[in-house]
Write a protein that holds these residues in place. Sequence first.
Motif, PDB file in Angstrom:
ATOM      1  N   ASP A 259       0.857  -1.189   0.000  1.00 15.64           N
ATOM      2  CA  ASP A 259       0.000   0.000   0.000  1.00 15.64           C
ATOM      3  C   ASP A 259       0.892   1.237   0.000  1.00 15.64           C
ATOM      4  OD1 ASP A 259      -1.800   2.031   0.315  1.00 15.64           O
ATOM      5  OD2 ASP A 259      -2.632   1.321   2.215  1.00 15.64           O
ATOM      6  N   PRO A 260       1.162   1.799  -1.188  1.00 13.50           N
ATOM      7  CA  PRO A 260       2.033   2.980  -1.252  1.00 13.50           C
ATOM      8  C   PRO A 260       1.507   4.168  -0.442  1.00 13.50           C
ATOM      9  CG  PRO A 260       1.742   2.008  -3.421  1.00 13.50           C
ATOM     10  CD  PRO A 260       0.760   1.327  -2.523  1.00 13.50           C
ATOM     11  N   GLY A 261       0.226   4.153  -0.093  1.00 13.01           N
ATOM     12  CA  GLY A 261      -0.339   5.220   0.728  1.00 13.01           C
ATOM     13  C   GLY A 261      -0.253   4.950   2.217  1.00 13.01           C
ATOM     14  N   ALA A 262       0.519   3.949   2.603  1.00 13.87           N
ATOM     15  CA  ALA A 262       0.594   3.569   4.011  1.00 13.87           C
ATOM     16  C   ALA A 262       1.390   4.574   4.831  1.00 13.87           C
ATOM     17  CB  ALA A 262       1.232   2.184   4.135  1.00 13.87           C
ATOM     18  N   LEU A 263       0.889   4.857   6.028  1.00 15.91           N
ATOM     19  CA  LEU A 263       1.584   5.693   7.009  1.00 15.91           C
ATOM     20  C   LEU A 263       1.682   4.891   8.310  1.00 15.91           C
ATOM     21  CD1 LEU A 263      -0.395   9.006   6.400  1.00 15.91           C
ATOM     22  CD2 LEU A 263       1.982   8.595   5.738  1.00 15.91           C
TER      23      LEU A 263
END
Length: 440
Positions: free
Chosen positions: A370-374
């Motif tokens: 998930d490249p949008g993971a924080l």
Amino acid sequence: MAERIGAHEGAEEEVVRLCQELIRIDTSNPGDHSGPGERAAAEYVAEKLAEVGLEPVVLESHPKRTSVIARIEGEDPGRDALLLHGHLDVVPARAEDWTHHPFSGEIADGCVWGRGAVDMKDMDAMMLAVVRQRMREGRRPPRDVVVAFLADEEAGGTWGAQWLVDEHPELFEGCTEAVGEVGGFSLTVPGDRRMYLIEAAEKGIAWMRLKAAGTAGHGSMVHPDNAVTAVAAAVARLGSHRFPVRLTKTVRAFLERACQAYGVEFDPDDPEKCLTQIGPLARMIGATLRNTVNPTVLEAGYKVNVIPQEATAQVDGRFLPGHEEEFFATVDELLGPQVTREFIHHDRAVETDYEGALVAAMEEALTAEDPGALPVPYCLSGGTDAKAFARLGMRCFGFAPLRLPPELDFSGMFHGVDERVPLDGLRFGVRVLDRFLDRA
């Protein structure tokens, strides 16, 4: 990339079936050995591990209270080992309260439904699916990995993790780090991104029984020495007390990153300000800002016109890492001189630094899928089997990865009605967990 997807295909499909089948095995744990126990589920897990060449150890601490442990040899036996652990028991459920039967493992609305779907037969299924796929393909982890499927977590782990640590610590030889439940799940934030909460701390447990003794007598007379009144007053003081905010390092790190994600300024003098942004999860996160104690059970008397000689209550206390002494000092002050306390269950708070190679492996596995993971650290308001393994010196984290839809009240699934886990979340978890083992 095509090869990578192909390597996961079997596990991604199998994880759904494994989760369903585990849910269908009733392992309800009422906390007094009156339930069905974990034996049937443990035998199921042991069979699945043996099918792919592992040699699981099945141990029973009490009739039907059963755990399973297996060790997977890594490429470098000189390295410290990693423990992956999940529990097989679940809290009880009443079928009439549910939309779908809690032990059906039914698939509906894109989810697997049932008791244990998120606490924590989903992670058990992910562990099994990943281990089975890797063993079939002959892919060894970089270091030894011990997998443990445990009894009795829902009653404090006395007959599961605690018993194993006391009686069979050799099964965890070389393990310096552990990964278990209630972490790695997503919370959607602005910008179509997701925070993934990785547990790095959890509050301590103080389940207590309160007692007051008085003088028995007739209900029509004046009785200043009334045990019921004494316990009721103590319970009221405890239940209405609001402990002060105490920002531990893990909670502060979460709040700072959450405020940044939501575009809210972090105010250490008002740390609860950003909780309004995170929806239902605020219940769990808010409970990690302070110690808590909640009355749960009252018992006294046997007839309306008889004043009993004794009255009791039970309370659920939770204290932050580093604040146990303050917690009990406050509790004792609130109880007053007429009421005593004893432990039903007492266990430590745990906290570890959110840094190092294992943390990097968790974060890299998440961002790869998930490249949008924080990824962010957080403190769990409840407790897990990490408390037992911390006694062996392990650094413990909660990392059962799930990408969740924004509308799902994930924290409300724990011990709640209509517990369910998205199919896509299970498959995502398999991919992340497999990547994690390659890096761990």
